[in-house]
Scaffold this motif. Structure first.
Motif, short mmCIF file in Angstrom:
data_model
loop_
_atom_site.label_atom_id
_atom_site.label_comp_id
_atom_site.label_asym_id
_atom_site.label_seq_id
_atom_site.Cartn_x
_atom_site.Cartn_y
_atom_site.Cartn_z
N GLY A 183 0.82 -1.20 0.00
CA GLY A 183 0.00 0.00 0.00
C GLY A 183 0.86 1.25 0.00
O GLY A 183 0.51 2.26 0.60
N GLY A 218 -6.69 3.10 3.81
CA GLY A 218 -8.09 2.69 3.75
C GLY A 218 -8.70 3.12 2.44
O GLY A 218 -8.06 3.81 1.63
N GLU A 231 -7.32 6.11 -4.61
CA GLU A 231 -6.32 5.05 -4.43
C GLU A 231 -5.95 4.48 -5.79
O GLU A 231 -6.77 4.44 -6.71
CB GLU A 231 -6.84 3.96 -3.50
CG GLU A 231 -7.91 3.09 -4.09
CD GLU A 231 -8.56 2.16 -3.09
OE1 GLU A 231 -8.80 1.01 -3.47
OE2 GLU A 231 -8.83 2.56 -1.95
N PHE A 266 -4.19 -2.57 1.84
CA PHE A 266 -4.07 -1.35 2.63
C PHE A 266 -2.85 -1.43 3.54
O PHE A 266 -2.57 -2.46 4.15
CB PHE A 266 -5.33 -1.08 3.43
CG PHE A 266 -6.51 -0.76 2.55
CD1 PHE A 266 -6.40 0.19 1.55
CD2 PHE A 266 -7.71 -1.40 2.72
CE1 PHE A 266 -7.47 0.49 0.72
CE2 PHE A 266 -8.79 -1.11 1.90
CZ PHE A 266 -8.67 -0.16 0.90
N LYS A 311 -7.43 7.13 6.17
CA LYS A 311 -7.39 6.48 4.85
C LYS A 311 -6.06 6.67 4.14
O LYS A 311 -5.74 5.92 3.22
CB LYS A 311 -8.54 6.94 3.97
CG LYS A 311 -8.54 8.44 3.68
CD LYS A 311 -9.71 8.81 2.79
CE LYS A 311 -9.65 10.29 2.43
NZ LYS A 311 -10.56 10.63 1.35
N ARG A 312 -5.25 7.65 4.56
CA ARG A 312 -4.03 7.91 3.83
C ARG A 312 -3.07 8.74 4.66
O ARG A 312 -3.47 9.58 5.45
CB ARG A 312 -4.37 8.68 2.55
CG ARG A 312 -3.29 8.79 1.55
CD ARG A 312 -3.88 9.47 0.29
NE ARG A 312 -2.89 9.59 -0.72
CZ ARG A 312 -2.78 8.84 -1.80
NH1 ARG A 312 -3.66 7.90 -2.03
NH2 ARG A 312 -1.83 9.03 -2.67
#
Length: 162
Positions: A65, A83, A88, A96, A155-156
Protein backbone atom coordinates in the motif's frame (compact mmCIF):
# COMPACT_ATOMS: atom_id res chain seq x y z
CA UNK A 1 24.66 -1.98 -19.55
CA UNK A 2 21.02 -1.29 -18.51
CA UNK A 3 20.18 2.12 -17.05
CA UNK A 4 19.75 2.35 -13.24
CA UNK A 5 16.00 2.91 -13.70
CA UNK A 6 15.67 -0.30 -15.72
CA UNK A 7 17.42 -2.17 -12.88
CA UNK A 8 14.44 -1.40 -10.63
CA UNK A 9 12.12 -3.20 -13.03
CA UNK A 10 14.21 -6.33 -13.55
CA UNK A 11 14.68 -7.03 -9.84
CA UNK A 12 12.35 -9.52 -8.09
CA UNK A 13 9.07 -8.28 -6.67
CA UNK A 14 9.24 -7.15 -3.06
CA UNK A 15 8.33 -9.89 -0.60
CA UNK A 16 9.58 -8.71 2.80
CA UNK A 17 8.06 -6.19 5.16
CA UNK A 18 7.42 -2.63 4.02
CA UNK A 19 10.18 -0.15 4.76
CA UNK A 20 9.74 1.94 7.91
CA UNK A 21 9.51 5.70 7.90
CA UNK A 22 11.63 7.52 10.45
CA UNK A 23 9.96 10.85 11.20
CA UNK A 24 12.98 12.22 13.09
CA UNK A 25 15.36 11.46 10.21
CA UNK A 26 12.85 12.05 7.39
CA UNK A 27 13.76 8.75 5.74
CA UNK A 28 11.90 5.78 4.31
CA UNK A 29 14.23 2.89 4.98
CA UNK A 30 17.53 4.09 3.52
CA UNK A 31 15.91 6.71 1.23
CA UNK A 32 15.63 10.38 2.01
CA UNK A 33 13.77 12.98 0.04
CA UNK A 34 15.78 13.85 -3.05
CA UNK A 35 16.93 10.20 -3.44
CA UNK A 36 17.19 9.14 -7.07
CA UNK A 37 14.75 6.74 -8.72
CA UNK A 38 17.46 4.09 -9.00
CA UNK A 39 17.87 4.15 -5.20
CA UNK A 40 14.36 2.67 -4.84
CA UNK A 41 15.74 -0.66 -6.10
CA UNK A 42 16.47 -1.51 -2.45
CA UNK A 43 12.72 -2.19 -2.11
CA UNK A 44 12.58 -4.66 -5.00
CA UNK A 45 10.58 -4.28 -8.16
CA UNK A 46 7.44 -2.17 -7.84
CA UNK A 47 4.10 -3.70 -8.79
CA UNK A 48 3.21 -0.80 -11.06
CA UNK A 49 4.88 2.17 -12.71
CA UNK A 50 3.01 5.24 -13.91
CA UNK A 51 4.67 8.02 -15.80
CA UNK A 52 2.36 11.04 -15.51
CA UNK A 53 4.57 13.47 -17.41
CA UNK A 54 8.17 13.66 -18.52
CA UNK A 55 8.94 14.92 -15.02
CA UNK A 56 6.75 12.73 -12.77
CA UNK A 57 7.16 8.99 -12.20
CA UNK A 58 5.09 7.04 -9.65
CA UNK A 59 6.13 3.64 -8.32
CA UNK A 60 3.57 1.48 -6.51
CA UNK A 61 4.33 -1.40 -4.19
CA UNK A 62 0.72 -2.61 -4.07
CA UNK A 63 1.31 -5.34 -1.49
CA UNK A 64 2.56 -2.69 0.94
CA UNK A 65 0.00 0.00 0.00
CA UNK A 66 2.98 2.28 -0.68
CA UNK A 67 3.42 4.73 -3.53
CA UNK A 68 6.51 6.84 -4.20
CA UNK A 69 6.47 9.82 -6.52
CA UNK A 70 9.64 11.06 -8.17
CA UNK A 71 9.86 14.50 -9.76
CA UNK A 72 12.75 15.06 -12.13
CA UNK A 73 14.17 11.73 -10.94
CA UNK A 74 14.17 12.64 -7.23
CA UNK A 75 11.92 11.36 -4.42
CA UNK A 76 9.36 14.09 -3.73
CA UNK A 77 6.26 12.39 -2.25
CA UNK A 78 5.48 9.26 -0.23
CA UNK A 79 1.93 7.93 0.21
CA UNK A 80 0.63 5.06 2.32
CA UNK A 81 -2.85 3.97 1.25
CA UNK A 82 -4.39 2.95 4.57
CA UNK A 83 -8.09 2.69 3.75
CA UNK A 84 -10.61 3.04 0.93
CA UNK A 85 -10.18 6.27 -0.98
CA UNK A 86 -11.58 7.35 -4.36
CA UNK A 87 -8.04 8.31 -5.40
CA UNK A 88 -6.32 5.05 -4.43
CA UNK A 89 -4.28 3.45 -7.20
CA UNK A 90 -6.14 0.80 -9.17
CA UNK A 91 -4.18 -2.44 -8.84
CA UNK A 92 -5.49 -5.98 -8.33
CA UNK A 93 -2.91 -6.68 -5.60
CA UNK A 94 -3.45 -3.45 -3.63
CA UNK A 95 -3.52 -4.06 0.10
CA UNK A 96 -4.07 -1.35 2.63
CA UNK A 97 -0.92 -0.23 4.40
CA UNK A 98 -0.44 -0.63 8.13
CA UNK A 99 2.72 1.41 8.59
CA UNK A 100 4.41 1.61 11.95
CA UNK A 101 6.83 4.51 11.80
CA UNK A 102 9.97 4.38 13.92
CA UNK A 103 8.90 5.33 17.46
CA UNK A 104 5.27 5.74 16.41
CA UNK A 105 2.03 3.78 16.61
CA UNK A 106 0.70 1.27 14.14
CA UNK A 107 -1.39 3.30 11.68
CA UNK A 108 -4.59 1.80 10.33
CA UNK A 109 -8.23 2.76 9.75
CA UNK A 110 -8.84 2.92 13.52
CA UNK A 111 -6.08 5.48 14.13
CA UNK A 112 -7.64 8.71 15.35
CA UNK A 113 -6.55 12.33 15.25
CA UNK A 114 -6.01 12.07 19.01
CA UNK A 115 -3.65 9.10 18.49
CA UNK A 116 -1.64 11.18 16.04
CA UNK A 117 -1.53 14.16 18.41
CA UNK A 118 -0.24 11.91 21.18
CA UNK A 119 2.57 10.84 18.86
CA UNK A 120 3.29 14.03 16.87
CA UNK A 121 2.03 16.79 19.18
CA UNK A 122 -0.37 19.56 18.17
CA UNK A 123 -1.21 19.68 14.47
CA UNK A 124 -0.20 22.55 12.20
CA UNK A 125 -3.34 22.67 10.08
CA UNK A 126 -6.75 20.99 9.89
CA UNK A 127 -9.21 21.23 7.01
CA UNK A 128 -12.56 19.46 6.91
CA UNK A 129 -15.27 19.35 4.28
CA UNK A 130 -18.03 16.92 3.30
CA UNK A 131 -15.55 14.60 1.53
CA UNK A 132 -12.66 14.30 3.99
CA UNK A 133 -10.67 15.68 6.90
CA UNK A 134 -7.02 16.56 6.27
CA UNK A 135 -4.69 17.15 9.22
CA UNK A 136 -1.05 18.25 8.79
CA UNK A 137 2.01 18.09 11.01
CA UNK A 138 5.42 19.47 10.07
CA UNK A 139 8.42 17.63 11.49
CA UNK A 140 12.03 18.39 10.55
CA UNK A 141 11.11 20.00 7.22
CA UNK A 142 8.71 17.22 6.20
CA UNK A 143 4.93 17.70 6.04
CA UNK A 144 2.93 14.70 7.25
CA UNK A 145 -0.55 14.93 5.83
CA UNK A 146 -3.14 12.52 7.21
CA UNK A 147 -6.44 12.09 5.38
CA UNK A 148 -9.52 10.82 7.18
CA UNK A 149 -13.02 9.98 6.00
CA UNK A 150 -15.77 12.32 7.29
CA UNK A 151 -16.51 9.61 9.89
CA UNK A 152 -12.92 9.79 11.16
CA UNK A 153 -11.33 6.65 9.63
CA UNK A 154 -7.71 7.15 8.58
CA UNK A 155 -7.39 6.48 4.85
CA UNK A 156 -4.03 7.91 3.83
CA UNK A 157 -0.70 9.26 5.08
CA UNK A 158 1.28 11.47 2.71
CA UNK A 159 4.76 12.81 3.41
CA UNK A 160 6.65 15.44 1.42
CA UNK A 161 9.24 18.13 1.98
CA UNK A 162 7.92 21.52 2.93
Amino acid sequence: MPSPIVNIFIRPLSTGPAPEFDVAAGTLGPLNFEAQVADARVFGRPDAVLKNTDKILKLLWARWGLELEFVDGRLAFIAWIIGPDPFEPAHRDLRFARPQPVGGPLLDGRTSEADLETWLGPHECRDADEDEIVVDWEKNGVVHEFEFTPAGSLKRWNAYEE
